[in-house]
Design an enzyme around this catalytic site. Structure first.
Site, PDB file in Angstrom:
ATOM      1  N   GLY A 168     -24.103  57.788   2.109  1.00 12.21           N
ATOM      2  CA  GLY A 168     -24.322  56.613   2.937  1.00 12.21           C
ATOM      3  C   GLY A 168     -25.817  56.386   3.137  1.00 12.21           C
ATOM      4  N   VAL A 169     -26.258  55.136   3.104  1.00 16.06           N
ATOM      5  CA  VAL A 169     -27.700  54.876   3.229  1.00 16.06           C
ATOM      6  C   VAL A 169     -28.054  53.862   4.295  1.00 16.06           C
ATOM      7  CG1 VAL A 169     -28.054  55.341   0.770  1.00 16.06           C
ATOM      8  CG2 VAL A 169     -27.808  52.987   1.539  1.00 16.06           C
ATOM      9  N   ILE A 227     -21.435  42.997   3.281  1.00 17.70           N
ATOM     10  CA  ILE A 227     -22.391  42.537   4.279  1.00 17.70           C
ATOM     11  C   ILE A 227     -23.824  42.613   3.759  1.00 17.70           C
ATOM     12  CG2 ILE A 227     -22.921  44.680   5.499  1.00 17.70           C
ATOM     13  CD1 ILE A 227     -22.176  43.196   8.081  1.00 17.70           C
ATOM     14  N   GLY A 228     -24.029  43.283   2.632  1.00 19.99           N
ATOM     15  CA  GLY A 228     -25.409  43.448   2.183  1.00 19.99           C
ATOM     16  C   GLY A 228     -25.579  43.830   0.734  1.00 19.99           C
ATOM     17  N   GLY A 229     -24.576  43.608  -0.100  1.00 20.65           N
ATOM     18  CA  GLY A 229     -24.734  43.935  -1.514  1.00 20.65           C
ATOM     19  C   GLY A 229     -23.785  45.012  -2.000  1.00 20.65           C
ATOM     20  N   SER A 230     -22.799  45.379  -1.194  1.00 19.98           N
ATOM     21  CA  SER A 230     -21.869  46.436  -1.615  1.00 19.98           C
ATOM     22  C   SER A 230     -20.992  45.978  -2.781  1.00 19.98           C
ATOM     23  CB  SER A 230     -20.992  46.876  -0.452  1.00 19.98           C
ATOM     24  OG  SER A 230     -20.367  45.765   0.161  1.00 19.98           O
ATOM     25  N   GLU A 244     -27.516  52.781   7.501  1.00 23.81           N
ATOM     26  CA  GLU A 244     -27.763  52.683   8.951  1.00 23.81           C
ATOM     27  C   GLU A 244     -29.048  53.330   9.411  1.00 23.81           C
ATOM     28  OE1 GLU A 244     -23.947  53.095  11.519  1.00 23.81           O
ATOM     29  OE2 GLU A 244     -23.597  54.208   9.651  1.00 23.81           O
ATOM     30  N   THR A 295     -19.922  51.595   0.213  1.00 28.52           N
ATOM     31  CA  THR A 295     -20.144  51.956  -1.181  1.00 28.52           C
ATOM     32  C   THR A 295     -19.538  53.319  -1.470  1.00 28.52           C
ATOM     33  OG1 THR A 295     -22.170  50.659  -1.172  1.00 28.52           O
ATOM     34  CG2 THR A 295     -21.928  52.264  -2.945  1.00 28.52           C
ATOM     35  N   SER A 298     -22.031  53.238   7.160  1.00 26.31           N
ATOM     36  CA  SER A 298     -22.705  53.514   5.884  1.00 26.31           C
ATOM     37  C   SER A 298     -21.708  54.037   4.866  1.00 26.31           C
ATOM     38  CB  SER A 298     -23.822  54.552   6.068  1.00 26.31           C
ATOM     39  OG  SER A 298     -24.706  54.181   7.091  1.00 26.31           O
TER      40      SER A 298
END
Lengths: 291, 161, 763
Positions: C717-718, C491-494, C720, C535, C532
């Protein structure tokens, strides 16, 4: 939701547009930029059978300026052409303010001043600016041609003086006097892309520091844009001072009948009229001094 | 009421293109559902998000607010027309290098809008960039890296890198 | 070479181009909303115009008679779902409620509630058909306010619902037997709250409220479903969790999980809102009826009215501290509007508020209350933004009354390793204090505000982060590149981060790992792209498969060198003989010899990691208030966050910035306007005002890399937490600027003007 099935007619002349519209009466609408009409059709707020595209009609696309006779904007001319024109920007700063604020760049690439006027939203940004510039609407219809000043053009939200089959062909702005300045500003919660909570268009003519003419018009504070004649009159013959501007602002507040809706309360709108009238007058006066 | 389809002729991404559409289909629908060019996205369908931005006769417009029939005789450019067989456009490359996309759904609209800006104004200030692109919403990035990508692309295209 | 703590990395910490990048910048990537199939029908959903009504009957005959219409389905076509809770990553779900939500049963419970679905030859025809479906509604009075709904004499939205008493966030709860619109009451207790307040020299108690907001993802929900004649159901959509959605569909449609395949497409944003199923169910049912693929996309209005926004809330927060600034007690009463069905994020909010600090005495009393509004779904650190808006404002008042710098107060009370959350869970090693200290040392903090009506505010936040299972597999190509199959939508670069971890482990370039995201038949179980956790947990899976792959390749090298595998080592991408130094093969070279040494190598692994590693953050914002209009401009913003080891720093920073932007919108302008009949008045991006590029400054970050000790790559996790502090920080900055405390979200201009005029006692 998707649009209902409609007919599309690309008119080539004013006469063809008038005839095509008159055939269908309320069931046809003219199409210029489409940025209001298509949204309304999709939302079911207008139910029609036919759109008549005006963009191929030469008169509708005219944008001519002459230092003596002033500015003529064809009804389908999009906002970006108005503010990209150096002559217009110099002579009609209030109009340029407004045309630069309507939607964002994409909307300004299509949406027309004429369409903004004919859409007759109480919040139409260009309308107070046009009023401040003493603009006149040139209308053609089955009965011939006529003219209406912009301040009389809108009669109710979404309604105008246009009769069955009539269309707006152009908007004419007189050549500004010497030492003329104008400004349009609005309040919105973000910095772009919002409908005006309140909009104020103001213009002045100065003789030294004395105001010899003043027009003030308001958006989003009544069923139609308001030409606040008493507010303008309050400044005529007076010095351009803060106190006098305040008096004009108070008169502008008195001329408004704002409602409370999700974009603002009546009290807040009244308050903003005062704030924005003062601010718009200051800029108009500054521009008049620099003119 | 039976409305038959209109035959429309345009120039799309440099090539003569024809399509059939009904008058009530937007240009966005035509691009996505008739021509199957799904690079241009639908985000709101009412001119408030810019995801459907295309270039029409040199101006960026929201294609959700243009009827397919209105494109007759026009020159259209969509995201599919930005890269060339030689490779990505500097704007596309700058977006990638600056991580200016996360989910990427707004990216085509931003790239088409940015191309129009940089072709008109090769060295815009950051304030001008933010003003020009205010009609393009992004919900993922907070816009920071998009602005950096546009500045980067401007430098590359102006040869000032 | 990147260094994090005592670890040195070759690939981790660099910024390669993401593998899906070219497709995304050229418009070639296929998102769920783009998906087309030949023979596809288009579906549309008929939605309730009423916030609360009984459905007496539905007559679809006229719709079915319209040329081009193929089928209509309603809630009556659904099997009866089980009244069973399931933990779904961020919140818990009840299958019966979920089934009712996707197609109403006997009642409609919010305006926009799906009532019927139509499949037709085109979207236009389907839309016309909706108008021909006749629904006989018995309109009922809606319940539209949380506190009103809690009252004993309120109309019950679910007449049989009773209050569940919950002791912690995912507690199934004890049934109290009391009938109420209160679905759940969570009470978190630590220490002795009364004793704590007695100890305090300064006590601040305030009330707050927040409006409903939406995640605002730009790609609407979508689903394409094909129910084949062999009974298999395939669904192509944008998803934040294909395996979870498969399970939900299996329960709602009463099909075996093995007969359902979810094929994730690219996803245009989610932020939690694309975890549940909505369109998948009616699309599947229409496909079953018609024998054709059926595609349904939502319109923007439907997204606002028919998906899962974040709860509006009311809260009361009371905190006490000694005069030297030690916080001795913290109390909160939280009332969260869950929407039409139970399951707001009040439990998560309770878990997150106060947690940045070491406080020995905490009591949080949280109510999950049903009202006639859309059923809420997760939104980025669910529940915590609303709660921390309140607590961080009270912290600011405490600081003011203590005569302390607000950041100093936070530093003095900063939670550290071993300190407890209100639910008793202890913090592992993390960088909470370091974030605060680095913020205090920053240029931003030391800079001058530079003008009148300008103010500065600070706020902290916490989010626990999730783990969840992951599976991936790698296959080694003869040219030394690696195919990496995973199952968590990106959803964002994972995707690039996961590929980078594999590259790091194998000693190859990130570009030599080719990641792809597979359907549920082609990869093992994966948890949600949420919490989060993507990754983090895929990092564990990658760690497993690469270890196994290296072990297998080690035996191949041993075979080549005619020695024992124990005599072969692997370091920095090179296999080497421990005995004979000249015997070396790079990963690439050995990959070229696999066929001759036994055949191809591919490895799969599934993991269920613990040790997620919580997020801590503190933000600093400068604002300028126009006192005449109440407009607030954000002048400067810095977010300091413990991000663990950053795999791809650009995408980590991007997540932090994105959450800040959402928080700024939540603070200043975003809200659902409901009328007195419960209808949303602003269901478009015109009047639901998310920030544009022109509304934001550059978003600065201080990214503290405090490696997660419980992860092989130190990942924490980063993604949220950065939405949690902005509202509190901005409220505090507004007070600092013009002296008014805004305790209601959004802090819209007219409210600021009103507060200022009340403060000045003038008109």
């Amino acid at each position: 939701m998707p649009l209902r099935p409609i007919e599309y007619v690309a008119a080539k002349t004013v006469q063809e547009a008038v005839t095509s519209l008159a055939e269908k009466g309320d069931a046809a609408r003219p199409l210029a930029g489409g940025t209001d009409l298509i949204v309304q059709l999709r939302g079911g707020r207008r139910i029609i059978d036919r759109v008549v595209d005006l963009k191929a009609i030469p008169e509708m696309n005219e944008l001519t300026y002459n230092a003596q006779t002033g500015l003529r904007i064809g009804a389908a001319v999009p906002c970006y052409r108005v503010y990209s024109n150096a002559d217009v920007a110099r002579a009609y700063p209030g109009l340029v303010d407004a045309a630069s604020l309507v939607g964002g760049i994409q909307i300004q690439g299509r949406g027309s001043i004429g369409g903004n006027l004919c859409n007759a939203a109480p919040s139409g940004d260009t309308i107070p600016a046009l009023i401040a510039h003493s603009a006149v609407a040139e209308i053609t219809g089955p009965g011939g041609n006529r003219e209406v000043s912009v301040e009389e053009f809108c009669t109710a939200p979404g309604r105008t003086v246009l009769q069955a089959g009539e269309i707006l062909v152009a908007i004419r702005l007189p050549a500004p006097a010497a030492n003329f300045g104008a400004c349009y500003m609005r309040f919105i919660p973000r910095n772009e892309m919002d409908i005006a909570v309140v909009g104020v268009g103001a213009s002045v003519v100065l003789n030294g520091n004395t105001v010899t003419a003043c027009r003030i018009a308001l958006a989003s504070v009544a069923p139609t844009p308001v030409y606040a004649t008493a507010a303008g009159a309050a400044l005529v013959g007076k010095e351009a001072t803060e106190d006098n501007m305040n008096a004009a602002a108070e008169a502008a507040q008195a001329a408004a009948t704002p409602i409370s809706d999700m974009r603002g309360t009546a009290e807040y709108r009244t308050h903003l009229i005062g704030v924005l009238t003062r601010r718009a007058l200051r800029i108009a006066i500054q521009r008049a001094k620099e003119a | 009421m039976a409305i038959s389809k209109t035959h429309v002729r345009t120039t799309l991404n440099g090539e003569a293109t024809e399509y059939l559409c009904e008058p009530n289909q937007s240009l966005l629908e035509v691009l996505r559902d008739v021509l199957l060019l799904t690079g241009t996205k639908e985000g709101c369908n009412d001119g408030n998000c810019g995801a459907c931005t295309v270039n029409m006769d040199g101006r960026i417009v929201d294609s959700c607010l243009v009827l397919g029939v209105e494109a007759e005789g026009c020159k259209l450019m969509t995201i599919e027309g930005v890269a060339t067989p030689e490779g990505l456009h500097p704007i596309q490359q700058a977006f990638l290098e600056n991580a200016a996309l996360q989910c990427g759904i707004c990216t085509p609209g931003f790239i088409v809008a940015t191309k129009a800006l940089l072709e008109k104004e090769p060295s815009p200030t950051e304030a001008r960039i933010r003003h020009w692109l205010a009609g393009n919403l992004c919900r993922c990035t907070g816009y920071d890296k998009i602005v950096k990508a546009v500045v980067d692309a401007a430098n590359t295209m102006g040869g000032k890198k | 070479m990147t260094t994090v703590g005592d670890k040195k990395y070759k690939i981790i910490g660099t910024r390669p181009i993401r593998h899906d990048g070219a497709d995304k910048v050229t418009g070639r990537a296929v998102y769920g909303i783009d998906y087309h199939m030949t023979g596809m029908l288009w579906g549309k959903i008929l939605r309730s115009p009423h916030a609360h009504a009984n459905i007496r009957g539905i007559d679809a005959r006229k719709a079915l008679a319209l040329p081009g219409v193929h089928a209509v389905v309603t809630g009556q076509d659904l099997p009866v779902a089980a009244d069973r809770e399931v933990e779904a990553g961020e919140t818990s779900l009840n299958y019966m409620h979920l089934s009712d939500n996707v197609l109403a049963g006997k009642k409609v419970l919010y305006k926009g509630h799906a009532v019927a679905a139509v499949a037709a030859d085109s979207a236009h025809i389907a839309e016309e058909a909706l108008a021909l479906i006749e629904v006989d509604y018995e309109v009922l009075t809606p319940v539209l306010d949380g506190r009103e709904a809690m009252k004993a004499d309120s109309t019950l939205i679910h007449p049989e619902q009773t209050i569940k008493a919950l002791a912690f966030r995912f507690d199934p709860g004890t049934d109290t037997g009391v009938k109420s619109n209160i679905a759940g009451r969570s009470v978190l207790k630590l220490g002795d709250i009364d004793a704590g307040f007695k100890e305090a020299d300064v006590v601040v108690e305030r009330e707050f409220s927040t409006s409903w907001v939406h995640q605002g993802y730009i790609e609407a929900q979508n689903a394409t479903a094909l129910w084949s004649s062999d009974g298999t159901l395939t669904v192509w959509n944008s998803s934040q969790g294909t395996f979870n959605q498969r399970q939900l569909l299996a329960e709602i449609l009463k099909q075996p999980v093995s007969m359902i395949k979810m094929v994730p497409q690219e996803i245009g944003g989610g932020f939690g809102g694309k975890i549940p199923v909505y369109l998948e169910v009616p699309a599947a049912m229409l496909s079953k009826k018609t024998g054709r693929p059926v595609k349904i996309n939502m319109t923007r209005t439907e997204v606002f009215e028919g998906t899962g926004p974040a709860s509006g809330t009311e809260s009361r927060v009371k905190m006490g501290a000694t005069k030297d600034g030690k916080i001795t007690a913290a109390y909160a009463e939280l009332v969260y509007e869950a929407g039409a069905f139970p399951g707001s994020a009040v439990g998560a909010g309770a878990q997150g508020m106060f947690t940045s600090y070491k406080i020995d005495n905490v009591l949080i009393d949280g109510y999950d209350v049903v009202v006639n509004k859309p059923k809420s779904a997760a939104y980025r650190s669910p529940g915590t933004p609303q709660a921390c808006f309140a607590s961080e404002s009270v912290m600011d008042e405490l600081a003011e009354q203590l005569g302390m710098d607000p950041l100093e107060l936070r530093i003095k009370n900063a939670a550290g390793e071993g300190d407890r959350r209100a639910d008793g869970v202890q913090h592992p090693s993390m960088g909470n204090l370091e974030c605060m200290e680095r913020l205090m040392a920053s240029d931003h903090y030391k800079s001058d505000l530079g003008g009148p009506n300008r103010g500065r505010g600070v706020a902290s936040g916490y989010w626990g982060n999730a783990g969840m299972p992951a599976s991936c597999s790698i296959s080694i190509n003869p040219d030394g590149t690696v195919g990496l199959a995973e199952g968590s939508p990106d959803i964002g670069g994972s995707r690039v981060a996961i590929a980078m971890m594999a590259a790091e482990a194998l000693g190859i370039a990130a570009e030599d790992v080719h990641p792809s995201i597979k359907d549920t038949d082609s990869i093992g179980y994966n948890g949600l792209t949420a919490g989060s956790s993507t990754t983090l947990r895929n990092g564990w899976a990658v760690f497993e498969v690469t270890n196994q792959a290296i072990a297998l390749m080690t035996t191949r090298a041993a075979r080549l060198w005619e020695t024992e595998p124990d005599n072969v080592g692997f370091a920095d991408g090179v296999f080497f003989s421990k005995a004979e130094k000249e015997l070396k093969l790079t990963f690439k070279q050995l990959a070229g010899k696999l066929m001759e040494t036994g055949g191809p190598i591919s490895v799969a692994a599934s993991v269920a990691p613990r040790g997620a590693g919580p997020s801590f953050t503190t933000h600093l914002v400068d604002v300028e208030v126009d006192p005449e209009t109440g407009k607030v401009d954000i002048l400067r913003y810095t977010a300091a966050q413990d991000v663990g080891t950053m795999i791809h720093p650009s995408y980590v920073e991007g997540q932090v910035q994105g959450g800040v932007a959402q928080g700024i919108g939540w603070a200043l302008n975003e809200e659902y306007f409901f009328d007195d009949k419960g209808r949303m008045l602003n269901s478009s991006y015109l009047d639901y005002r998310v920030p544009t590029m022109l509304d934001l400054p550059a978003l600065e970050t201080i990214l503290v890399e405090h490696a997660n000790p419980d992860h092989p790559f130190g990942v924490r996790g980063v993604a949220e937490i950065s939405v949690v502090p902005p509202m509190g920080a901005i409220s505090n900055a507004i007070y600092n600027a013009v002296g008014v405390r805004m305790r209601n979200l959004p802090m819209a201009p007219h409210k600021i003007v009103k507060a200022l005029s009340e403060k000045n006692g003038s008109k």
